[in-house]
Write a protein that holds these residues in place. Structure first.
Motif, PDB file in Angstrom:
ATOM      1  N   GLN A  27       0.832  -1.204   0.000  1.00 53.48           N
ATOM      2  CA  GLN A  27       0.000   0.000   0.000  1.00 53.48           C
ATOM      3  C   GLN A  27       0.873   1.263   0.000  1.00 53.48           C
ATOM      4  O   GLN A  27       0.635   2.199  -0.756  1.00 53.48           O
ATOM      5  CB  GLN A  27      -0.874  -0.009   1.245  1.00 53.48           C
ATOM      6  CG  GLN A  27      -2.171   0.718   1.036  1.00 53.48           C
ATOM      7  CD  GLN A  27      -3.248   0.234   1.998  1.00 53.48           C
ATOM      8  OE1 GLN A  27      -3.045  -0.700   2.756  1.00 53.48           O
ATOM      9  NE2 GLN A  27      -4.409   0.854   1.923  1.00 53.48           N
ATOM     10  N   SER A  83      -6.401 -11.983   1.463  1.00 50.81           N
ATOM     11  CA  SER A  83      -7.470 -11.030   1.133  1.00 50.81           C
ATOM     12  C   SER A  83      -7.049  -9.602   1.492  1.00 50.81           C
ATOM     13  O   SER A  83      -7.430  -8.657   0.819  1.00 50.81           O
ATOM     14  CB  SER A  83      -8.766 -11.410   1.843  1.00 50.81           C
ATOM     15  OG  SER A  83      -8.528 -11.566   3.209  1.00 50.81           O
ATOM     16  N   LEU A 108      -5.006  -8.414  -1.393  1.00 47.71           N
ATOM     17  CA  LEU A 108      -5.891  -8.085  -2.525  1.00 47.71           C
ATOM     18  C   LEU A 108      -6.584  -6.761  -2.269  1.00 47.71           C
ATOM     19  O   LEU A 108      -6.738  -5.935  -3.180  1.00 47.71           O
ATOM     20  CB  LEU A 108      -6.930  -9.195  -2.716  1.00 47.71           C
ATOM     21  CG  LEU A 108      -6.365 -10.504  -3.259  1.00 47.71           C
ATOM     22  CD1 LEU A 108      -7.368 -11.628  -3.071  1.00 47.71           C
ATOM     23  CD2 LEU A 108      -5.998 -10.358  -4.732  1.00 47.71           C
ATOM     24  N   GLY A 109      -7.020  -6.572  -1.030  1.00 45.70           N
ATOM     25  CA  GLY A 109      -7.679  -5.315  -0.658  1.00 45.70           C
ATOM     26  C   GLY A 109      -6.766  -4.126  -0.907  1.00 45.70           C
ATOM     27  O   GLY A 109      -7.206  -3.083  -1.415  1.00 45.70           O
ATOM     28  N   ALA A 110      -5.466  -4.305  -0.574  1.00 50.66           N
ATOM     29  CA  ALA A 110      -4.505  -3.226  -0.765  1.00 50.66           C
ATOM     30  C   ALA A 110      -4.371  -2.876  -2.255  1.00 50.66           C
ATOM     31  O   ALA A 110      -4.368  -1.688  -2.626  1.00 50.66           O
ATOM     32  CB  ALA A 110      -3.149  -3.637  -0.199  1.00 50.66           C
ATOM     33  N   MET A 121      -6.559  -3.611  -4.694  1.00 52.29           N
ATOM     34  CA  MET A 121      -7.855  -3.203  -5.223  1.00 52.29           C
ATOM     35  C   MET A 121      -8.188  -1.737  -4.900  1.00 52.29           C
ATOM     36  O   MET A 121      -8.823  -1.045  -5.686  1.00 52.29           O
ATOM     37  CB  MET A 121      -8.850  -4.169  -4.589  1.00 52.29           C
ATOM     38  CG  MET A 121     -10.242  -3.919  -4.665  1.00 52.29           C
ATOM     39  SD  MET A 121     -10.877  -4.895  -3.285  1.00 52.29           S
ATOM     40  CE  MET A 121     -11.172  -3.625  -2.125  1.00 52.29           C
ATOM     41  N   SER A 122      -7.672  -1.285  -3.714  1.00 47.72           N
ATOM     42  CA  SER A 122      -8.000   0.082  -3.315  1.00 47.72           C
ATOM     43  C   SER A 122      -7.391   1.119  -4.260  1.00 47.72           C
ATOM     44  O   SER A 122      -7.810   2.265  -4.281  1.00 47.72           O
ATOM     45  CB  SER A 122      -7.529   0.330  -1.872  1.00 47.72           C
ATOM     46  OG  SER A 122      -6.143   0.167  -1.787  1.00 47.72           O
ATOM     47  N   GLU A 132      -9.367   1.938  -8.700  1.00 48.24           N
ATOM     48  CA  GLU A 132     -10.219   3.064  -9.102  1.00 48.24           C
ATOM     49  C   GLU A 132      -9.445   4.386  -9.097  1.00 48.24           C
ATOM     50  O   GLU A 132      -9.621   5.211  -9.976  1.00 48.24           O
ATOM     51  CB  GLU A 132     -11.433   3.146  -8.180  1.00 48.24           C
ATOM     52  CG  GLU A 132     -12.524   2.195  -8.653  1.00 48.24           C
ATOM     53  CD  GLU A 132     -13.767   2.252  -7.788  1.00 48.24           C
ATOM     54  OE1 GLU A 132     -14.737   2.915  -8.181  1.00 48.24           O
ATOM     55  OE2 GLU A 132     -13.743   1.639  -6.706  1.00 48.24           O
ATOM     56  N   GLU A 157      -7.396   4.595 -12.192  1.00 49.95           N
ATOM     57  CA  GLU A 157      -8.301   4.829 -13.342  1.00 49.95           C
ATOM     58  C   GLU A 157      -8.747   6.294 -13.380  1.00 49.95           C
ATOM     59  O   GLU A 157      -8.731   6.939 -14.422  1.00 49.95           O
ATOM     60  CB  GLU A 157      -9.531   3.937 -13.235  1.00 49.95           C
ATOM     61  CG  GLU A 157      -9.439   2.713 -14.124  1.00 49.95           C
ATOM     62  CD  GLU A 157     -10.666   1.830 -14.000  1.00 49.95           C
ATOM     63  OE1 GLU A 157     -11.772   2.388 -13.858  1.00 49.95           O
ATOM     64  OE2 GLU A 157     -10.511   0.603 -14.019  1.00 49.95           O
ATOM     65  N   GLN A 209      -9.612 -14.536 -10.105  1.00 50.17           N
ATOM     66  CA  GLN A 209     -10.815 -14.890 -10.878  1.00 50.17           C
ATOM     67  C   GLN A 209     -12.012 -15.094  -9.949  1.00 50.17           C
ATOM     68  O   GLN A 209     -13.114 -14.631 -10.230  1.00 50.17           O
ATOM     69  CB  GLN A 209     -10.523 -16.167 -11.649  1.00 50.17           C
ATOM     70  CG  GLN A 209     -11.302 -16.256 -12.940  1.00 50.17           C
ATOM     71  CD  GLN A 209     -10.973 -17.531 -13.684  1.00 50.17           C
ATOM     72  OE1 GLN A 209     -10.521 -18.523 -13.107  1.00 50.17           O
ATOM     73  NE2 GLN A 209     -11.211 -17.519 -14.982  1.00 50.17           N
ATOM     74  N   LEU A 226     -12.620 -13.795  -7.140  1.00 46.90           N
ATOM     75  CA  LEU A 226     -13.094 -12.513  -6.617  1.00 46.90           C
ATOM     76  C   LEU A 226     -13.691 -11.620  -7.702  1.00 46.90           C
ATOM     77  O   LEU A 226     -14.296 -10.603  -7.388  1.00 46.90           O
ATOM     78  CB  LEU A 226     -11.938 -11.757  -5.960  1.00 46.90           C
ATOM     79  CG  LEU A 226     -11.694 -12.041  -4.491  1.00 46.90           C
ATOM     80  CD1 LEU A 226     -10.448 -11.320  -4.038  1.00 46.90           C
ATOM     81  CD2 LEU A 226     -12.873 -11.560  -3.652  1.00 46.90           C
ATOM     82  N   GLY A 227     -13.448 -11.963  -8.946  1.00 46.60           N
ATOM     83  CA  GLY A 227     -13.940 -11.140 -10.050  1.00 46.60           C
ATOM     84  C   GLY A 227     -12.991 -10.008 -10.393  1.00 46.60           C
ATOM     85  O   GLY A 227     -13.358  -9.076 -11.106  1.00 46.60           O
ATOM     86  N   LEU A 228     -11.769 -10.094  -9.889  1.00 49.23           N
ATOM     87  CA  LEU A 228     -10.818  -9.022 -10.163  1.00 49.23           C
ATOM     88  C   LEU A 228     -10.386  -9.025 -11.623  1.00 49.23           C
ATOM     89  O   LEU A 228      -9.964  -7.996 -12.156  1.00 49.23           O
ATOM     90  CB  LEU A 228      -9.582  -9.147  -9.257  1.00 49.23           C
ATOM     91  CG  LEU A 228      -9.807  -8.914  -7.771  1.00 49.23           C
ATOM     92  CD1 LEU A 228      -8.541  -9.170  -6.964  1.00 49.23           C
ATOM     93  CD2 LEU A 228     -10.274  -7.479  -7.521  1.00 49.23           C
ATOM     94  N   GLN A 284     -12.215  -9.063 -13.961  1.00 48.89           N
ATOM     95  CA  GLN A 284     -13.137  -8.205 -14.715  1.00 48.89           C
ATOM     96  C   GLN A 284     -12.705  -6.744 -14.709  1.00 48.89           C
ATOM     97  O   GLN A 284     -13.007  -5.993 -15.624  1.00 48.89           O
ATOM     98  CB  GLN A 284     -14.534  -8.269 -14.094  1.00 48.89           C
ATOM     99  CG  GLN A 284     -15.194  -9.626 -14.137  1.00 48.89           C
ATOM    100  CD  GLN A 284     -16.572  -9.556 -13.519  1.00 48.89           C
ATOM    101  OE1 GLN A 284     -17.314  -8.614 -13.751  1.00 48.89           O
ATOM    102  NE2 GLN A 284     -16.919 -10.552 -12.734  1.00 48.89           N
ATOM    103  N   ILE A 285     -12.027  -6.347 -13.654  1.00 51.56           N
ATOM    104  CA  ILE A 285     -11.713  -4.913 -13.535  1.00 51.56           C
ATOM    105  C   ILE A 285     -10.233  -4.599 -13.682  1.00 51.56           C
ATOM    106  O   ILE A 285      -9.848  -3.455 -13.807  1.00 51.56           O
ATOM    107  CB  ILE A 285     -12.223  -4.346 -12.189  1.00 51.56           C
ATOM    108  CG1 ILE A 285     -11.626  -5.135 -11.011  1.00 51.56           C
ATOM    109  CG2 ILE A 285     -13.738  -4.328 -12.127  1.00 51.56           C
ATOM    110  CD1 ILE A 285     -11.752  -4.396  -9.709  1.00 51.56           C
TER     111      ILE A 285
END
Lengths: 682, 112
Positions: free
Chosen positions: B29, B55, B58-60, B62-63, B66, B69, B89, B91-93, B95-96
């Motif tokens: 992070q 997790s 992943l949270g770190a 994923m934050s 956005e 972007e 996969q 978690l659906g990551l 996709q983004i």
């Protein structure tokens, strides 16, 4: 005075009475001699000697009892006692001598002459016997069996000496007398070398000891050569010619002489003993602070500073605490804070060059170039770090105006008390931390109770046999399970909040609130998850997300719709096909994308359930359980277990799976949280 | 767990090495935050030596998706091992997040 009489009267009464009788006999005999033939009953000499013997025995017993009660070993008071008794005796003797001289001229001088003589006998015996018992207390200060036995033998010899009063009625072989004296001399020498009590006196006390002992010696010699001289003029009674007190004289003289020598030779080592005493006191004080739970750390610094200064006899000193940002003086003695603040950085600079990074001594500050300017103030100094293995609590600096005043012994002493002080300070900190920890644990317990209330109790319904097990690895887990039914549908929602502890408990409570609102809205599964994502995104912190599975079963048709929001797949055992199907439709975790999710982000999995079909929902703690070889359980094994237990009830299936898991992991408790939910169609 | 950085012409590569758990996720992070603070918006996360990610890890990651972007930057993941890819996969990551097979593909992506 009254107390004194009450205390000693009965002790002294027998000896005093014997002395009075003895004195009366003496007077009676003189009168008999003067008026020969007119007194009918002459008193034979053995009677007089017998009372003299009684007098000595009684005074010996009285001395034994009085000294035992009064004496405190190792203190100089005990020597004061004999100085007092001896001195008083001498004064009484001088008085009686004066009175005798005044009345010498007339008839009554016979009375005064004899009274003076008998006062001499009384005070002489009383002084020497008391002195013997005072010395006995000192010798037996560190009592051993051998010393006690030797003392017993001396007692016997003293009594034999008393019996020596009757010597003139018997013929004693010279050999007996020689043997008696050789034996007595050996015992007295053995006892006289025991002067251990001297080691427990400090320098000042030793000096006082020499002074008192010298007075005692002078008093002894006065008794022997002046007071006894009064009797030597009298042919009838000569103390020195008899055996009675001679063992006592020898013992007292030798022991006094030995003590003076030992005291004098021990003077140079006194500082070491004093240092040990300060060390013992300092450690005691620190220990007391350690045991006192409410004590402040300033108390520890206080003790360290005071005892450090006392032991080092320092001219000034300070304790300074420094961290990365600043330094502050905790204590300073004989020196202003700003002076200490000024000098300390210079000392610190030299510290880094030292081999022993903890303690540091400079005997001559003129050798340190940076401190040269301050050498009028600081001649030599000792600096030590107050630290344990993990923590530092400051630096202690003790300084002297003169050069090279530091003793090597002091080095180890200061290291020891500084270490102890550091331990005490660390203990204080740990104690504070443990209280905080206890508070946290209490709060965690409240959160756990709260979570237990949030987690619903799962009960079987008319259509489905349900059972769920849930276990948290820590006090508070992140797994959540909820069921809900309306007229048409039965809803199941399982979730895993990333993160544990109190955070998870609060998010769970929020989730429960959101579900209570969303369930009755009868939304289509994707819309349900989309709405939930929007709601969750508004309250979750940026690096957290929730994975979830949502199932909606039509109660009458048993048609099931399943949406997955990043959660573990759904397992379905079909009774018809005798197969386990794994469903992992496309989906994204809640809170991962914090905007409106589109339908494209999710697929809905539809399945038709039949009687005795099984649905297994679980969290990742189940499939990620590891065996001793660090291999994960995985989906395939779980699927096999589900297939093999298909005939059992939901409850039995769950427990069989858990049993298998324990066998697999070889542990009774798992590292991660897990939730296992089994639905069996009735 | 180790994080290494390599600056290229128009992107920065972050090498994630070892296993990422709750404690080491703080490290990631901070690294990503520093890059963003220094205006580096094109980030290539090389996962070739990444064995496991929790997790929290992943949270770190994923934050920042956005945030990058929104600042017109791009974050590309490459070389995910099957086990790690499965987690992404699940978690659906996938996709983004932009996920490519290897470093070469990532470099090509940034060059284009």
């Amino acid at each position: 005075m009254r107390r004194f009489f009450r205390k000693y009267f009965f002790q002294l009464l027998p000896s005093f009475t014997s002395w009075l009788i003895l004195f009366s006999i003496e007077l009676y005999q003189i009168v008999y001699d003067l008026n020969r033939g007119e007194i009918l009953f002459p008193i034979p000499n053995p009677v007089k000697d017998f009372f003299h013997f009684l007098f000595l025995v009684f005074i010996f017993q009285a001395g034994k009892n009085i000294v035992k009660k009064e004496a405190k070993p190792t203190s100089l008071e005990i020597i004061w006692l004999v100085v007092g008794i001896g001195g008083t005796g001498i004064i009484i003797n001088a008085l009686s001598n004066w009175i005798r001289n005044v009345y010498m001229a007339n008839y009554s001088s016979i009375f005064w002459y004899n009274l003076d003589k008998y006062i001499g006998i009384l005070t002489n015996a009383y002084f020497f016997i008391t002195l013997t018992f005072v010395y006995r207390q000192l010798i037996l200060f560190r009592s051993t069996k051998t010393k006690q036995n030797a003392w017993f033998l001396l007692d016997v010899l003293i009594y034999l000496g008393f019996l020596g009063l009757f010597e003139k009625y018997f013929t004693l072989y010279v050999i007996f007398i020689i043997a008696y004296w050789v034996f007595a001399f050996c015992i007295i020498i053995y006892l006289s070398i025991h002067t251990e009590w001297v080691a427990y006196l400090n320098f000042k006390e030793k000096l006082m000891g020499i002074f008192f002992m010298s007075i005692v010696l002078i008093i002894q010699l006065s008794y022997l050569f002046l007071i006894n001289a009064k009797y030597t003029t009298d042919n009838k009674f000569n103390v020195l010619e008899n055996l009675d007190l001679e063992v006592i004289y020898l013992f007292c003289l030798l022991y006094t002489f030995f003590c003076i020598l030992v005291l004098a030779f021990n003077l140079p080592t006194s500082s070491l003993y004093e240092l040990r005493q300060v060390e013992r006191n300092a450690l005691n004080e620190i220990n007391k602070v350690i045991l006192k739970s409410k004590a402040d750390s300033s108390e520890v610094y206080n003790i360290l500073m005071n005892y450090g200064m006392r032991s080092a006899k320092g001219d000034f000193g300070w304790i300074i605490f420094s961290d990365n940002e600043s330094s502050r003086i905790i204590q300073a003695i004989n020196c202003d804070d700003h002076v200490a603040m000024d000098i300390h950085p210079i000392i610190n600079k030299y510290w880094s060059y030292q081999v022993d990074k903890k303690n540091f001594f400079v005997g001559d500050t003129a050798r340190l170039s940076l401190l040269k300017n301050k050498s009028h103030f600081i001649g030599s100094f000792f600096a030590t770090k107050i630290c344990t293995q993990d923590n530092e609590y400051g630096d202690l600096v003790l300084g002297w105006k003169h050069k090279n005043v530091f003793e090597l012994e002091l080095y180890s002493f200061l290291s020891i008390i500084t270490e102890q002080a550091a331990i005490a300070l660390e203990n204080k900190e740990l104690f504070k931390k443990s209280i905080t920890l206890e508070r946290y644990q209490e709060q965690l317990k409240i959160a756990k109770d709260f979570q237990d209330r949030v987690l619903p109790k799962i009960q079987s319904t008319e259509y489905f046999d349900l059972h769920a097990v849930n276990q948290e690895a820590d006090e508070i887990g992140g797994d959540y399970l909820e069921t809900y039914q309306d007229n048409e549908f039965f809803h199941i929602f399982i979730a895993d909040v990333a993160g544990k502890g109190t955070t998870a408990a609060f998010y769970m409570a929020e989730l429960k609130g959101m579900l209570q609102i969303l369930f009755p809205l009868q939304l289509a599964p994707i819309a349900f998850i989309q709405k939930l994502n929007t709601a969750v995104s508004n309250c979750l912190s940026a690096n957290l997300f929730i994975t979830a599975n949502y199932l909606r079963i039509h109660k009458s048709s048993l048609k099931c719709q399943f949406v997955r929001a990043g959660h573990t797949p759904l397992l379905h055992y079909s009774q018809k096909d005798k197969l386990v199907y794994q469903y992992q439709p496309k989906g994204i975790g809640l809170g991962i994308l914090r905007k409106e999710l589109s339908d494209k982000n999710f697929d809905v999995q539809e399945l038709q359930l039949q009687k005795n079909d099984l649905l297994l929902l679980f969290t990742d703690g189940i499939i990620e359980a590891r065996n001793p070889n660090n291999e994960e359980l995985g989906m395939d094994i779980l699927k096999d277990w589900l297939a093999s237990f298909n005939n059992l009830s939901s409850l039995d299936i769950n427990y069989c799976i858990l049993e298998q898991m324990m066998a697999f992991t070889n542990e009774k408790k798992f590292d991660d949280d897990y939730t296992l939910f089994t639905l069996k169609v009735k | 767990m180790k994080v290494e950085l390599l600056d290229s012409e128009n992107f920065t590569t972050v090498f994630l090495i070892g296993e990422i758990d709750a404690y080491s996720s703080i490290n990631i992070q901070q690294t990503l935050q520093n890059l963003l603070d220094n205006g580096k918006k094109n980030i290539h996360i090389n996962c070739e030596q990444l064995e496991y990610i929790s997790s929290a890890g992943l949270g770190a990651l994923m934050s920042f998706v956005e945030e990058i972007e929104n600042s017109n930057g791009t974050m590309v993941f490459s070389g995910l091992k099957p086990k790690v890819f499965n987690v992404f996969q699940l978690l659906g990551l996938d996709q983004i997040m932009k996920i490519v097979d290897n470093q070469t593909e990532a470099i090509t992506f940034f060059q284009n």
